[in-house]
Design an enzyme around this catalytic site. Structure first.
Site, short mmCIF file in Angstrom:
data_model
loop_
_atom_site.label_atom_id
_atom_site.label_comp_id
_atom_site.label_asym_id
_atom_site.label_seq_id
_atom_site.Cartn_x
_atom_site.Cartn_y
_atom_site.Cartn_z
N PRO A 10 0.92 -1.11 -0.08
CG PRO A 10 -0.39 -1.26 2.51
CD PRO A 10 0.61 -2.07 1.10
CG ASN A 11 -0.31 4.15 1.30
OD1 ASN A 11 -0.66 4.61 0.63
ND2 ASN A 11 -0.61 3.85 2.12
NE ARG A 18 4.12 6.73 1.54
CZ ARG A 18 4.33 5.18 1.95
NH1 ARG A 18 4.67 4.53 1.49
NH2 ARG A 18 3.38 5.73 3.28
CE1 TYR A 23 8.82 5.19 2.69
CE2 TYR A 23 7.43 7.74 3.30
CZ TYR A 23 7.50 6.41 3.77
OH TYR A 23 7.47 5.02 4.11
CG ASN A 72 8.34 -1.72 0.74
OD1 ASN A 72 7.93 -1.85 1.42
ND2 ASN A 72 8.90 -0.55 -0.12
CB ALA A 75 1.33 0.37 6.40
CD GLU A 96 10.55 -6.80 6.50
OE1 GLU A 96 9.71 -8.28 6.93
OE2 GLU A 96 10.34 -5.78 7.11
CG HIS A 98 11.23 -1.84 4.94
ND1 HIS A 98 9.39 -1.58 5.14
CD2 HIS A 98 10.92 -2.99 5.99
CE1 HIS A 98 9.11 -2.48 5.44
NE2 HIS A 98 10.08 -3.60 5.78
NE ARG A 105 9.70 5.95 8.88
CZ ARG A 105 8.91 5.93 8.11
NH1 ARG A 105 9.31 4.94 6.86
NH2 ARG A 105 7.97 6.63 7.90
#
Ligand code: DQA
Length: 138
Positions: A10-11, A18, A23, A72, A75, A96, A98, A105
């Site tokens: 998502p996103n 964004r 990012y 990725n 969320a 995985e 990111h 964070r």
């Protein structure tokens, strides 16, 4: 020829627009095109969805024939037992990734339902996180 899927959650369709300070400015499509050119000896695929079940369906679809998945989950990384179980249920190794360093964070980003079932985790290298994961499959 190795078959590798980059799977974005998502996103991540908003990359480039964004929160560019976190990012970056590049769209994923631009980045993916350059990756495909650079690694023309890999059969590289890309899929993005904002819908958890579609990510699970995709893992089921490629998870018995592809050589690797670079995931990725956005969320959903921090919430989805379903995606974690899907990774456990398929044969294809999943890495995985990111863009940001999730451990630097908010606390809620320190939990991952993907990591315990993943081959490894790469976090914090910008879009280069994907390339590092790709190289690990070569
Ligand atoms: C992200 C980190 C996640 O915590 C966040 O929800 C994202 C992007 C990253 O690539 O840095 O959507 O996965």
């Amino acid at each position: 020829m190795k078959k590798i899927l980059i799977l974005n959650g998502p996103n991540l369709n908003l990359l480039g627009r964004r929160e560019p300070s976190v990012y970056g400015n590049l769209t994923f499509e631009e980045f993916f095109d350059s990756l495909k050119n650079k690694y023309s000896d890999i059969d590289l695929h890309y899929f993005q969805s904002n819908i958890e079940g579609e990510l699970i369906d995709k893992l089921h679809e490629v998870g018995f024939s592809f050589d690797g998945v670079i995931l990725n989950a956005g969320a959903y990384t921090h919430t989805s037992i379903g995606i974690g179980d899907a990774i456990k249920g398929v044969d294809t190794p999943v890495i995985e990734v990111h863009i940001s360093n999730v451990h630097a964070r908010e606390e809620f980003r320190h939990t991952s339902y993907i990591a315990p079932n993943a081959k490894g985790v790469i976090s914090g290298f910008g879009l280069q996180s994907y390339e590092l994961a790709l190289k690990s499959f070569l």
